[in-house]
Structure formats: structure tokens, C-alpha cells
Scaffold this motif. Structure first.
Motif, PDB file in Angstrom:
ATOM      1  N   ALA A 123       0.805  -1.023   0.009  1.00 58.62           N
ATOM      2  CA  ALA A 123      -0.087   0.059  -0.035  1.00 58.62           C
ATOM      3  C   ALA A 123       1.003   1.329   0.024  1.00 58.62           C
ATOM      4  O   ALA A 123       0.789   2.099  -0.768  1.00 58.62           O
ATOM      5  N   GLY A 124       1.789   1.298   0.855  1.00 57.93           N
ATOM      6  CA  GLY A 124       2.926   2.427   0.847  1.00 57.93           C
ATOM      7  C   GLY A 124       3.385   2.653  -0.387  1.00 57.93           C
ATOM      8  O   GLY A 124       3.656   3.717  -0.992  1.00 57.93           O
ATOM      9  N   ALA A 140       2.472   1.751  -3.582  1.00 58.05           N
ATOM     10  CA  ALA A 140       1.476   2.237  -4.468  1.00 58.05           C
ATOM     11  C   ALA A 140       1.353   3.470  -4.270  1.00 58.05           C
ATOM     12  O   ALA A 140       1.317   4.171  -5.323  1.00 58.05           O
ATOM     13  N   GLU A 141       1.190   4.029  -3.111  1.00 61.37           N
ATOM     14  CA  GLU A 141       0.907   5.555  -2.834  1.00 61.37           C
ATOM     15  C   GLU A 141       2.341   6.474  -3.311  1.00 61.37           C
ATOM     16  O   GLU A 141       2.091   7.386  -4.033  1.00 61.37           O
ATOM     17  N   ARG A 142       3.551   5.882  -3.072  1.00 63.68           N
ATOM     18  CA  ARG A 142       4.249   6.653  -3.567  1.00 63.68           C
ATOM     19  C   ARG A 142       4.728   6.638  -5.284  1.00 63.68           C
ATOM     20  O   ARG A 142       5.548   7.365  -5.664  1.00 63.68           O
ATOM     21  N   GLY A 147       2.318   6.335  -7.278  1.00 63.01           N
ATOM     22  CA  GLY A 147       1.051   6.817  -7.982  1.00 63.01           C
ATOM     23  C   GLY A 147       0.274   5.730  -8.733  1.00 63.01           C
ATOM     24  O   GLY A 147      -0.263   6.065  -9.698  1.00 63.01           O
ATOM     25  N   GLU A 165      -2.615   1.925  -7.965  1.00 61.02           N
ATOM     26  CA  GLU A 165      -3.548   1.752  -6.975  1.00 61.02           C
ATOM     27  C   GLU A 165      -3.416   0.184  -6.562  1.00 61.02           C
ATOM     28  O   GLU A 165      -3.181  -0.461  -7.648  1.00 61.02           O
ATOM     29  N   GLY A 178      -2.491  -5.184   0.293  1.00 62.34           N
ATOM     30  CA  GLY A 178      -1.667  -3.980   0.437  1.00 62.34           C
ATOM     31  C   GLY A 178      -0.843  -3.986   1.940  1.00 62.34           C
ATOM     32  O   GLY A 178      -0.102  -3.170   2.026  1.00 62.34           O
ATOM     33  N   ILE A 235      -0.698  -4.429  -7.742  1.00 62.77           N
ATOM     34  CA  ILE A 235      -0.925  -2.811  -7.890  1.00 62.77           C
ATOM     35  C   ILE A 235      -1.362  -2.789  -9.487  1.00 62.77           C
ATOM     36  O   ILE A 235      -0.478  -3.120 -10.362  1.00 62.77           O
ATOM     37  N   SER A 248      -1.569  -0.300 -12.613  1.00 61.08           N
ATOM     38  CA  SER A 248      -1.165   0.837 -13.055  1.00 61.08           C
ATOM     39  C   SER A 248      -1.155   0.932 -14.784  1.00 61.08           C
ATOM     40  O   SER A 248      -1.250   0.108 -15.314  1.00 61.08           O
TER      41      SER A 248
END
Length: 338
Positions: free
Chosen positions: A16-17, A19-21, A23, A25, A30, A85, A87
Motif C-alpha cells: 500500500a505504501g 503504491a501510494e508513492r 502513483g 492503485e 496492501g 498494484i 497502473s
């Protein structure tokens, strides 16, 4: 995995971390922790891999990666045990992930005495040796050369002036002439909405015993796997060998030859000057590539190819003679009409 002599592993991140960094989903998994990047075929439970092309769907189905970055259209192919993830630009997302998980070692120069096997190693003025570098006995290093962190150089080597060697393991009796560049990043870029993104190159260069590399020639390190130059291969000045190439033993590569990424070359192959080789091509043992040839297809063992696009030399010569006769005939016909 990346070689710890050349790359530092940074702190692990949750899917999760991560994916956030980068950009992207998260669709599942996660909470899983990821500590490295790797290709689909070699990734393990703590690695993140990516699908960039549908040609690699079979590799995706078989992957043991702990996490996969993939386009939404391929989500149903990702193994159920892998975190996912999603993208629209998976390779670029993977490249961003690699920057969060890996970092090249700092140079941190050390004195010659810490790197040299014994007092027979000689270094001319201006030589810089990185942390963890090792130099075998009898080796001579020319002025203003930089040997990067972790580099291993064998015995009785000759390293010329103004050479740079990084991310490399070098055998015995290797010669690197002035200005050679060994282990620089290969050319890799992934498309993204913000423009091309450099794909970090996490592999190495392996130069086996007796290799010679001419002045101002470049051999790129692998993108993830290694670039390998086989024993006793001789490379002329101003030659370019791209990432992930595997060159056999006793090959001869003349000046201005350019070999694209992921080319495999058998033992005893000869390249004439200014030959150009497309990517992902296999050249068989004992083959010959004529000067100026442009190779866009695999060459079987023992054959000689010439021309652009390159083809077996007899076929090339027959076609050249035929074209010459056609041109001569038209020229004569034109004079008769006058």
C-alpha cells in the motif's frame, strides 16, 4: 537479487505504501512487505515485478513475485497469491519503485593499500578507488582512472588512463585502454504521462580472463541480469555493447560496432567495423558479420552475413550483382533512346 557490493537495499515498504508513492492503485495485498524489485521470471516473495508487454503473460502466470504491477486488463492473469498494484504505466511505476528500494553505493574513496592484494599493484597519479574495491597483484592502473565501489579486478591487468569501471567483476589479464567506460547505466526508458522515465539499471558487467577493451569503448551493465564478455574476447576502440548482452569466448569486435541490448553471441564470432546489431538477436558460434552490416535477424552458427538488412553473404552478393546489372541495362537503354 541486486549485488550488495554495488547496491544498497533501502527500507522495505508495504504494498500500500509503495503504491501510494509511485502513483498507482492497490487491488489486493496492501499489507504485504516488499524489499526489492526483480523481473517476473526471477522475482521472489519479497520482490515486486511488472508486466510491461503481453508477450510476457506466460512469465506472469508462473511468477513467484510477492507483488506485481500490471495494467488493469491483465489483473485476472496475476497469480492469486501475489499482491496486485494496477497502473496504466507499469514499467514506469516499477522504475519508480526501484528508486525507493535500491540505491547505488557511494564512492567513499579508499587508499590503494586497502584495495590492493599486495605491493605489486601500481596506481598512477589521480586514481580514485571506491569503498570495497579489490585489485589483484601485478595490476597497473593509469592516471585519473576511477574504480567504483565494490569493483573486483583480477591479477596482471592493465587499466589505462581516464578509464571508469563500476558495477563490474573483472578477471585476470584483462586490458582496458584509455577512456574505456565499463558498467555505466544501459539505455532504458519507460513511457509515462509526464514523459520518459529512466529505468534504473541494477545488473553488473562481467569481464572474463584475457578480455581486451579498446580506447573509448563502452560496455553497459545489465538492466537486472549481467552483461558478460567471454574469455579472451578482443574489442577494438569505439565499440558500444549495450545492457544484458552475453558475448562468447574468443570473439573479435572491430571499431564502431554497435551491439544493442540483450544480444547473445556464441564463441569465436567476428564483427567487421561499423557492424550494427539489433536487440534480442542471437548470433551462432563461429559466425561472421561483415563490416557495415545491419543485423536484424538471428544468424545461424558458422554463417557469414553482409548488407543492410544483413543476409547470408552469397545471397547478398547475388542480389548486388543483379541490381548492378539492372541499373547498367537501364543506363544503356537511356543512351540508346537519346
Amino acid at each position: 537479487m541486486t549485488d550488495p557490493r554495488f547496491f544498497e537495499s533501502l527500507l522495505a515498504l508495504s504494498v500500500a505504501g509503495l503504491a501510494e508513492r509511485i502513483g498507482a492503485e492497490v487491488l489486493r495485498g496492501g499489507e504485504r512487505m516488499i524489499s526489492a524489485v526483480a523481473p517476473l521470471a526471477s522475482a521472489g516473495p519479497a520482490d515486486v515485478a511488472f508486466l510491461g508487454d503481453r508477450r510476457f503473460l506466460d512469465s506472469l502466470r508462473a511468477t513467484a513475485a510477492g507483488c506485481v504491477i500490471a495494467p488493469a486488463a491483465a489483473a485476472d492473469v496475476v497469480p492469486a497469491g501475489a499482491a496486485l498494484i494496477v497502473s496504466g504505466e507499469p514499467q514506469a511505476a516499477w522504475a519508480r519503485a526501484s528508486l525507493l528500494l535500491h540505491r547505488p553505493m557511494d564512492l567513499s574513496p579508499i587508499p590503494l593499500a586497502r584495495a590492493a592484494e599486495d605491493e605489486t599493484v601500481r596506481a598512477d597519479p589521480g586514481v580514485v578507488l571506491g569503498q570495497g574495491a579489490r585489485i589483484g597483484r601485478g595490476t597497473r592502473i593509469g592516471a585519473n582512472t576511477v574504480i567504483g565501489p565494490g569493483v573486483q579486478i583480477g591479477r596482471d591487468c592493465l587499466i589505462g588512463p581516464n578509464v571508469t569501471v563500476s558495477f563490474a567483476l573483472v578477471g585476470d589479464r584483462v586490458k582496458l585502454y584509455a577512456g574505456a567506460r565499463i558498467g555505466e547505466a544501459g539505455f532504458g526508458a519507460a513511457g509515462s504521462r509526464s514523459g520518459p522515465v529512466d529505468v534504473p539499471q541494477l545488473g553488473r558487467v562481467i569481464l572474463q580472463d584475457g578480455v581486451t577493451v579498446g580506447a573509448n569503448s563502452c560496455i553497459d551493465r545489465g538492466a537486472y541480469d549481467d552483461t558478460v564478455i567471454g574469455e579472451n574476447t578482443k574489442i577494438d576502440n569505439l565499440v558500444m555493447i549495450a545492457h544484458n548482452c552475453v558475448i562468447g569466448r574468443n570473439c573479435l569486435i572491430a571499431a564502431h560496432t554497435g551491439i544493442s541490448g540483450s544480444v547473445t553471441v556464441g564463441d569465436g564470432v567476428i564483427f567487421g567495423g561499423k557492424a550494427g546489431i539489433g536487440d534480442h538477436i542471437a548470433i551462432g558460434q563461429g559466425a561472421r558479420v561483415a563490416g557495415g552490416a545491419g543485423v536484424l535477424a538471428d544468424i545461424p552458427p558458422g554463417e557469414t552475413w553482409s548488407g543492410y538488412p544483413a543476409k547470408p553473404i552469397r545471397q547478398f552478393l547475388r542480389e548486388t550483382v543483379w541490381v548492378s546489372k539492372q541499373a547498367s541495362g537501364k543506363a544503356r537503354a537511356g543512351k540508346t533512346d537519346e
